[in-house]
Design an enzyme around this catalytic site. Structure first.
Site: not given
Ligand code: BG6
Length: 490
Positions: A200, A388
Site C-alpha cells: 500500500e 488483500e
Molecule cells: C489493508 C492493510 O489496508 O487493510 C492491512 O494493508 C490491514 O494491513 C487491512 O490490516 C485491513 O484493515 P484493518 O484496519 O481492518 O486491519
C-alpha cells in the site's frame, strides 16, 4: 468459471500484525511496537518517554510520528501493545502453515520484518537468527507446495530509522532499503519467486496527521517519492539478476464511484482516483510520474526533488505485475449536501445507499471489484494480483469448537464471482490471497476482535487467551473453493 489452472489461491498476513515475538530472536522494535490500540475516543497512539522519566502518547501512523523535543519512543509499563505478541505466528508458524496446506493454498503472501533482518541498519549488520526464521517459514511453505509471495515492507519501519535518521524523509533510506532488499532477494533466491517491494505504497499520502500543516503535506510527498525510487531500484535489481523472477509493488485499491450522474461528480471521482491511487501506480507501472502530477503538486503546494538519477531509476524499475488490496469502495460528492459517512482502512467516505456495510462500517462492493479489475487491466495490461481482500467481522467461538461465519463465506463468494466474471471478460488475474487468513491485529484499530481469518486464534483485545487455533466454517468452504479451482462456491 474460468480461473486459470495455475491460479494462486491463498492467504495473506503481515509480520507486524501476526508474528509477534517483537523482542525475540534479535529483532529490534519497529514503529508498530510502540503503538497502542485505538479506543472509542482516540486513534492508535505511539508512546514515548521524556528525559525526566515521564511518559506520553502522541498520534502516530507508521513512520510518521511527531515526538516532543527530547522524547524517545518507549513502551509505557502496564499498557498493552497489541503488535508485541500479535497472534504469535512467530511460535506457531508450523501449525499455521500446516493449516494453510490443509486448505490447499497455492500461495502464501507474507512480509519480512525489516527489523528482524537488519535490526539497527545495514552498517550494524544482519541478524542471522531473523534470516533463519524466514528460511524456516519458506521451507515449511514449500513442504506443502505453497508458493511464498514476499513483501519487503509493510508498515513496520524499524524504529531505529525513525529516531536516528528521520525515516523515509531521509534520502539515505533509499539505499538502506535497497541493501536490505537485495540481501533478502539473494538470500532467499531458492525459495521465493514472487517479490513485492512496498505494501500500500499510496498510504504515505493518507497518514498525514494534520492536513492543514503544509510541512506535513510536503513531507508525505517526499517520503512517497523516496519509496517509489527505492522500489524501482529493487525492481531493476531483480530484473538484472533474476530475470526469471517476478516483482511488483502494491497499492491500496481505494476505488471511488461518482456520487451522481452530474458530470461534475464524474470529474471529481476521476480526480480522486488520480490523486489517491493512479498518481502512485502510474509511476511504478509506467516508470515516470503521470501528466496530472504537476496539477497535484501545485494544488498541494509541494515540490519534489527529482534528481536525474531518480528519473532514470523510475524509468528502469517498472513492475512485472500489479498488486492491490481491495476491501470497499467510496463515494465523493461535489454537492454541498448532508451525507452519511462510513469507515475505511486508510480513509473513510460517504455512504453508498446501494451497498451493505461490514461490522466496522466498510462498504461491501463485489461489483465494484469487477469494475476496478477492468479499469486497472485496461490501463496497464500487466498481470494483476488481488493480494488483500476480506471481511473484518465479530466472530464467536462456539462450544463445538467452531466459528460459524456465513457472513465471511458470503463476502468471499461474491468477490470470487466478480473476479471470475472479470477473467471471463479478459482480465489477466493471476491470484487471490485473502487478507488475514489467520486472525491478526487490525492495522487501523489494533483490535484482534476484528477478525478476517479462516483460522480463529483464541486471544482477545488485551492479549488474554490460549492462542490456540480453531477452524472456522469458512476454512472448509475455502478449501472446497480451492480444490474446485473456484467452481464450487456453495
Ligand atoms: C489493508 C492493510 O489496508 O487493510 C492491512 O494493508 C490491514 O494491513 C487491512 O490490516 C485491513 O484493515 P484493518 O484496519 O481492518 O486491519
Amino acid at each position: 468459471m474460468s480461473f486459470p489452472s495455475n491460479f494462486l489461491w491463498g492467504g495473506d498476513i503481515s509480520a507486524n500484525q501476526a508474528e509477534g515475538g517483537w523482542n525475540e530472536g534479535g529483532k529490534s522494535p519497529n514503529m508498530t511496537d510502540y503503538q497502542l490500540g485505538a479506543t472509542v475516543d482516540t486513534p492508535r497512539m505511539a508512546t514515548y518517554q521524556m528525559s525526566d522519566g515521564s511518559y506520553g502518547k502522541t498520534v502516530g501512523a507508521f513512520d510518521n510520528v511527531n515526538l516532543p523535543e527530547g522524547a524517545k519512543l518507549a513502551c509505557i509499563p502496564g499498557e498493552f501493545y497489541p503488535n508485541h505478541k500479535a497472534t504469535d505466528f512467530y511460535h506457531h508458524y508450523k501449525e499455521d502453515i500446516a493449516l494453510f496446506g490443509e486448505m490447499g493454498f497455492k500461495a502464501f503472501n507474507l512480509t519480512l520484518s525489516w527489523a528482524r533482518i537488519y535490526p539497527y541498519g545495514i552498517e550494524k549488520g544482519v541478524n542471522h537468527e531473523g534470516v533463519d526464521f524466514y528460511h524456516n517459514v519458506f521451507q515449511e511453505c514449500l513442504k506443502y507446495g505453497i508458493e511464498p509471495i514476499v513483501h519487503l515492507y509493510k508498515y513496520d519501519m524499524p524504529a531505529f530509522y525513525v529516531t536516528e535518521m528521520n525515516g523515509w524523509l531521509n534520502r539515505k533510506l533509499i539505499d538502506e532499503f535497497y541493501q536490505f532488499s537485495t540481501f533478502a532477494i539473494n538470500e532467499y533466491k531458492d525459495e521465493v519467486t514472487y517479490w513485492s517491494t512496498f505494501n500500500e505504497i499510496n498510504a504515505a499520502l493518507f497518514t498525514i496527521i494534520d492536513e492543514s500543516n503544509q510541512l506535513e503535506v510536503q513531507n508525505a510527498y517526499t517520503r512517497l517519492h523516496h519509496q517509489l525510487v527505492a522500489s524501482a531500484k529493487v525492481v531493476k535489481y531483480v530484473h538484472d539478476h533474476y530475470p526469471e523472477k517476478k516483482i511488483g509493488c502494491m497499492t491500496a485499491g481505494l476505488f471511488t464511484h461518482p456520487y451522481t450522474c452530474d458530470p461534475k461528480d464524474q470529474q471529481l471521482s476521476q480526480k480522486v482516483m488520480h490523486d489517491r491511487f493512479y498518481y502512485v501506480s502510474d509511476t511504478f507501472v509506467r516508470g515516470h510520474y503521470p501528466s496530472y502530477a504537476k496539477r497535484l503538486w501545485k494544488e498541494n503546494g509541494v515540490t519534489i526533488e527529482i534528481t536525474e538519477e531518480d528519473t532514470r531509476d523510475l524509468e528502469n524499475g517498472k513492475v512485472d505485475f500489479f498488486e492491490f488490496s481491495y476491501y470497499f469502495t467510496n463515494l465523493v460528492p461535489i454537492h454541498d449536501e448532508e451525507t452519511e459517512t462510513i469507515g475505511g482502512n486508510l480513509i473513510g467516505g460517504v455512504k453508498n445507499p446501494y451497498l451493505k456495510v461490514s461490522d466496522w462500517g466498510w462498504a461491501i462492493d463485489p461489483e465494484g471489484l469487477k469494475f476496478f479489475l477492468h479499469e486497472i487491466y485496461d490501463r496497464y495490461q500487466i498481470p494483476l494480483l488481488n493480494c488483500e481482500n476480506g471481511l473484518g467481522a465479530f466472530d464467536t467461538l462456539e462450544e463445538d469448537g467452531r466459528v460459524h461465519d456465513p457472513y465471511r463465506i458470503e463476502y468471499h463468494r461474491a468477490h470470487i464471482q466478480a473476479m471470475s466474471e472479470a477473467i471471463d471478460e479478459g482480465v489477466d488475474l493471476i491470484g487471490y490471497t485473502t487478507w488475514g487468513c489467520l486472525d491478526l491485529v487490525s492495522a487501523s484499530t489494533g483490535e484482534i476482535r476484528k477478525r478476517y481469518g479462516f483460522v480463529y486464534v483464541d486471544v482477545d483485545d488485551q492479549g488474554n487467551g490460549t492462542y490456540k487455533r480453531y477452524k472456522k466454517d469458512s476454512f472448509e468452504w475455502y478449501k472446497k473453493c480451492i480444490q474446485s479451482n473456484g467452481e464450487d462456491l456453495d
